[in-house]
Structures are given as structure tokens and as C-alpha cells.
Design an enzyme around this catalytic site. Sequence first.
Site, short mmCIF file in Angstrom:
data_model
loop_
_atom_site.label_atom_id
_atom_site.label_comp_id
_atom_site.label_asym_id
_atom_site.label_seq_id
_atom_site.Cartn_x
_atom_site.Cartn_y
_atom_site.Cartn_z
N ASN A 85 22.04 -20.17 13.07
CA ASN A 85 23.47 -19.95 12.90
C ASN A 85 23.70 -18.48 12.59
O ASN A 85 23.00 -17.91 11.76
CB ASN A 85 24.01 -20.83 11.76
CG ASN A 85 23.92 -22.31 12.08
OD1 ASN A 85 24.24 -22.72 13.19
ND2 ASN A 85 23.47 -23.11 11.13
N GLY A 91 28.83 -21.10 10.96
CA GLY A 91 28.59 -21.72 9.66
C GLY A 91 27.39 -21.17 8.93
O GLY A 91 26.80 -21.87 8.10
N THR A 93 25.45 -19.75 6.11
CA THR A 93 25.76 -19.70 4.68
C THR A 93 24.80 -18.81 3.90
O THR A 93 25.15 -18.37 2.80
CB THR A 93 25.73 -21.11 4.06
OG1 THR A 93 24.44 -21.69 4.27
CG2 THR A 93 26.80 -22.00 4.67
N HIS A 96 20.21 -14.32 5.32
CA HIS A 96 18.84 -13.88 5.57
C HIS A 96 18.41 -14.68 6.79
O HIS A 96 18.40 -15.92 6.75
CB HIS A 96 17.96 -14.16 4.35
CG HIS A 96 16.51 -13.75 4.49
ND1 HIS A 96 15.87 -12.93 3.56
CD2 HIS A 96 15.59 -14.04 5.42
CE1 HIS A 96 14.61 -12.75 3.93
NE2 HIS A 96 14.41 -13.42 5.07
N HIS A 98 17.26 -16.97 9.48
CA HIS A 98 16.42 -18.18 9.37
C HIS A 98 16.62 -19.04 10.60
O HIS A 98 17.69 -19.09 11.19
CB HIS A 98 16.74 -18.97 8.10
CG HIS A 98 18.19 -19.31 7.93
ND1 HIS A 98 19.13 -18.41 7.49
CD2 HIS A 98 18.87 -20.46 8.15
CE1 HIS A 98 20.32 -18.98 7.43
NE2 HIS A 98 20.19 -20.24 7.85
N HIS A 100 16.30 -22.92 11.86
CA HIS A 100 16.17 -24.34 11.52
C HIS A 100 15.28 -25.00 12.58
O HIS A 100 15.51 -24.82 13.78
CB HIS A 100 17.53 -25.03 11.57
CG HIS A 100 18.55 -24.53 10.59
ND1 HIS A 100 18.87 -25.21 9.44
CD2 HIS A 100 19.33 -23.42 10.59
CE1 HIS A 100 19.82 -24.56 8.78
NE2 HIS A 100 20.13 -23.46 9.47
P1 5GP Z 1 22.79 -21.94 7.38
O1 5GP Z 1 23.98 -22.84 7.13
O2 5GP Z 1 22.99 -20.58 6.76
O3 5GP Z 1 22.37 -21.88 8.81
O4 5GP Z 1 21.56 -22.65 6.67
C1 5GP Z 1 21.25 -22.46 5.34
C2 5GP Z 1 20.39 -23.64 4.96
O5 5GP Z 1 19.74 -23.34 3.74
C3 5GP Z 1 21.16 -24.94 4.75
O6 5GP Z 1 20.69 -25.93 5.65
C4 5GP Z 1 20.88 -25.29 3.30
O7 5GP Z 1 20.70 -26.68 3.08
C5 5GP Z 1 19.62 -24.51 2.99
N1 5GP Z 1 19.49 -24.12 1.61
C6 5GP Z 1 20.46 -23.56 0.82
N2 5GP Z 1 19.98 -23.29 -0.42
C7 5GP Z 1 18.67 -23.69 -0.40
C8 5GP Z 1 17.65 -23.69 -1.40
O8 5GP Z 1 17.83 -23.25 -2.55
N3 5GP Z 1 16.44 -24.19 -1.05
C9 5GP Z 1 16.20 -24.68 0.21
N4 5GP Z 1 14.98 -25.16 0.46
N5 5GP Z 1 17.14 -24.69 1.17
C10 5GP Z 1 18.36 -24.22 0.87
ZN ZN Z 2 16.71 -11.81 2.04
#
Ligand code: 5GP
Ligand code: ZN
Length: 115
Positions: A85, A91, A93, A96, A98, A100
Site C-alpha cells: 500500500n 490506506g 498506515t 516504512h 513494507h 504484505h
Molecule cells: P499498511 O496499512 O500500512 O499497508 O499496513 C500496516 C500493517 O501493519 C497493518 O496490516 C497492521 O496490522 C500492521 N501493524 C501495525 N502495527 C503493528 C505492530 O505493532 N506489530 C505488527 N506485527 N504489525 C503491526
Molecule cells: Zn522506519
Amino acid sequence: MDCLFCKIIAGEIPSTKVYEDDDMYAFRDINPEAPCHVLVVPKTHIPSMDGVNAENSAVVAKIFEKIPEIARLGGCENGYRVIANCGPDAGQTVMHLHFHILGGTVLPIHIVPEK
Ligand code: 5GP
Ligand code: ZN
């Protein structure tokens, strides 16, 4: 730097490790959306896909070379989906970069709005 995933990489915030080497860290998503839901991050701080450039893209290539092994270590044994994302409309959040890795079940096909 106040970055959640940098803190996870540094071990300041606990996580469930799936794989680690000099370049990347892979760990289980805290809020899994599939039986296998692993996040893979570069150890260097890149904010998002928008921050990938000629200077740092080698680590992205290394992550993609390793994703098949990480997926299987994480329990995606019959296929998987890789998602990054980027920005508010997608979306994102955590700022950094990453990836999935999702699997462990038959995933719904539609991940974008219906036309
Ligand atoms: P995004 O929405 O930015 O693509 O994905 C961020 C992901 O990080 C989300 O799926 C969320 O559940 C995961 N996430 C957020 N905080 C933490 C955390 O403290 N530990 C872990 N293992 N995952 C996290
Ligand atoms: Zn970072």
C-alpha cells in the site's frame, strides 16, 4: 526516528519473527487478514514505494528474491498475494516500506473497487 517498523526491526517493540537477514526483517502482522499474513520490511528506512530509487532499490530486489521462501516459512503453502500500500488512497498506515504476504486460504479476487 519515530518509526514503528524501525522500532520493531531494532527489537524495541516485540514481534513474531518469520525471517531475518542483513537486509530485511519479516514478521507476522498483528492484525492478520488471512491465516498467513507476513510483513517484509527493508532494514533501511524507506517511507513507501514512492521512496524507492536507484540508490536503494537493490534491497527491494533482495526482498523479492526472498519472498517465496518467506511465504512458505510463514505458512503460505499453496500460493500467496504480495501487496504494497502506498499513500492515503491505498490506506498505508505505517510509513516504512513494507510488503504484505497473504495466503493460507483461497483469497477473494477483488481487492480493488468494482467498476
Ligand atoms: P499498511 O496499512 O500500512 O499497508 O499496513 C500496516 C500493517 O501493519 C497493518 O496490516 C497492521 O496490522 C500492521 N501493524 C501495525 N502495527 C503493528 C505492530 O505493532 N506489530 C505488527 N506485527 N504489525 C503491526
Ligand atoms: Zn522506519
